[in-house]
Design a protein around this motif. Structure first.
Motif, PDB file in Angstrom:
ATOM      1  N   SER A  17      46.003 109.742  40.407  1.00  0.00           N
ATOM      2  CA  SER A  17      45.468 108.681  41.271  1.00  0.00           C
ATOM      3  C   SER A  17      43.994 108.390  41.022  1.00  0.00           C
ATOM      4  O   SER A  17      43.625 107.232  40.796  1.00  0.00           O
ATOM      5  CB  SER A  17      45.690 109.029  42.744  1.00  0.00           C
ATOM      6  N   PRO A  18      43.108 109.391  41.038  1.00  0.00           N
ATOM      7  CA  PRO A  18      41.694 109.068  40.786  1.00  0.00           C
ATOM      8  C   PRO A  18      41.424 108.605  39.357  1.00  0.00           C
ATOM      9  O   PRO A  18      40.547 107.770  39.136  1.00  0.00           O
ATOM     10  CB  PRO A  18      40.945 110.367  41.066  1.00  0.00           C
ATOM     11  N   VAL A  19      42.199 109.119  38.394  1.00  0.00           N
ATOM     12  CA  VAL A  19      41.990 108.699  37.012  1.00  0.00           C
ATOM     13  C   VAL A  19      42.298 107.208  36.868  1.00  0.00           C
ATOM     14  O   VAL A  19      41.527 106.456  36.252  1.00  0.00           O
ATOM     15  CB  VAL A  19      42.845 109.547  36.045  1.00  0.00           C
ATOM     16  N   VAL A  20      43.415 106.775  37.445  1.00  0.00           N
ATOM     17  CA  VAL A  20      43.775 105.355  37.398  1.00  0.00           C
ATOM     18  C   VAL A  20      42.730 104.522  38.130  1.00  0.00           C
ATOM     19  O   VAL A  20      42.307 103.468  37.642  1.00  0.00           O
ATOM     20  CB  VAL A  20      45.180 105.136  38.004  1.00  0.00           C
ATOM     21  N   LEU A  21      42.278 104.997  39.263  1.00  0.00           N
ATOM     22  CA  LEU A  21      41.272 104.274  40.038  1.00  0.00           C
ATOM     23  C   LEU A  21      39.961 104.156  39.265  1.00  0.00           C
ATOM     24  O   LEU A  21      39.336 103.090  39.243  1.00  0.00           O
ATOM     25  CB  LEU A  21      41.043 104.968  41.381  1.00  0.00           C
ATOM     26  N   ILE A  22      39.544 105.222  38.612  1.00  0.00           N
ATOM     27  CA  ILE A  22      38.292 105.196  37.845  1.00  0.00           C
ATOM     28  C   ILE A  22      38.386 104.207  36.683  1.00  0.00           C
ATOM     29  O   ILE A  22      37.455 103.437  36.433  1.00  0.00           O
ATOM     30  CB  ILE A  22      37.937 106.619  37.354  1.00  0.00           C
ATOM     31  N   ILE A  23      39.512 104.219  35.971  1.00  0.00           N
ATOM     32  CA  ILE A  23      39.675 103.283  34.857  1.00  0.00           C
ATOM     33  C   ILE A  23      39.694 101.842  35.358  1.00  0.00           C
ATOM     34  O   ILE A  23      39.098 100.949  34.743  1.00  0.00           O
ATOM     35  CB  ILE A  23      40.947 103.612  34.059  1.00  0.00           C
ATOM     36  N   ALA A  24      40.342 101.589  36.492  1.00  0.00           N
ATOM     37  CA  ALA A  24      40.394 100.244  37.052  1.00  0.00           C
ATOM     38  C   ALA A  24      39.009  99.767  37.485  1.00  0.00           C
ATOM     39  O   ALA A  24      38.612  98.634  37.202  1.00  0.00           O
ATOM     40  CB  ALA A  24      41.361 100.192  38.226  1.00  0.00           C
ATOM     41  N   VAL A  25      38.264 100.622  38.161  1.00  0.00           N
ATOM     42  CA  VAL A  25      36.916 100.251  38.612  1.00  0.00           C
ATOM     43  C   VAL A  25      35.997 100.041  37.413  1.00  0.00           C
ATOM     44  O   VAL A  25      35.191  99.107  37.402  1.00  0.00           O
ATOM     45  CB  VAL A  25      36.357 101.331  39.574  1.00  0.00           C
ATOM     46  N   TYR A  26      36.128 100.886  36.391  1.00  0.00           N
ATOM     47  CA  TYR A  26      35.326 100.720  35.176  1.00  0.00           C
ATOM     48  C   TYR A  26      35.582  99.346  34.543  1.00  0.00           C
ATOM     49  O   TYR A  26      34.645  98.652  34.142  1.00  0.00           O
ATOM     50  CB  TYR A  26      35.648 101.833  34.181  1.00  0.00           C
ATOM     51  N   GLY A  27      36.856  98.966  34.461  1.00  0.00           N
ATOM     52  CA  GLY A  27      37.184  97.667  33.880  1.00  0.00           C
ATOM     53  C   GLY A  27      36.650  96.507  34.697  1.00  0.00           C
ATOM     54  O   GLY A  27      36.195  95.506  34.150  1.00  0.00           O
ATOM     55  N   LEU A  28      36.693  96.635  36.004  1.00  0.00           N
ATOM     56  CA  LEU A  28      36.195  95.561  36.863  1.00  0.00           C
ATOM     57  C   LEU A  28      34.677  95.428  36.804  1.00  0.00           C
ATOM     58  O   LEU A  28      34.141  94.323  36.806  1.00  0.00           O
ATOM     59  CB  LEU A  28      36.635  95.793  38.306  1.00  0.00           C
ATOM     60  N   ILE A  29      33.982  96.546  36.756  1.00  0.00           N
ATOM     61  CA  ILE A  29      32.518  96.507  36.762  1.00  0.00           C
ATOM     62  C   ILE A  29      31.974  96.026  35.423  1.00  0.00           C
ATOM     63  O   ILE A  29      31.081  95.180  35.375  1.00  0.00           O
ATOM     64  CB  ILE A  29      31.942  97.890  37.129  1.00  0.00           C
TER      65      ILE A  29
END
Length: 77
Positions: free
Chosen positions: A10-22
């Protein structure tokens, strides 16, 4: 074991998603979809253990679809 896997994915997916958005860098989007699919598989297996077979099958179907999408995304790059 499945709960630990869910808490790791869960946090790994969230971190990758936030990285892509930022950063507006979507190079890791296929990997994120693959990890999200694995998370759906883990959740589906947890639902089977809880005797909720309908939701379990739905989550496994989502895993198969996301696996297909992520493989196509990785091959297209």
């Amino acid at each position: 074991m499945l709960k630990i896997l869910r808490y790791v994915l869960s946090p790994v997916v969230l971190i990758i998603a936030v990285y892509g958005l930022i950063t507006k860098n979507f190079d890791f989007q296929s990997i994120m979809i693959l990890l999200l699919g694995l998370l759906m598989l883990v959740m589906g297996l947890e639902e089977f253990r809880k005797e909720k077979k309908t939701l379990g099958w739905l989550l496994i179907a989502v895993f198969i679809f996301s696996l297909f999408v992520s493989i196509q995304g990785l091959l297209m790059n």
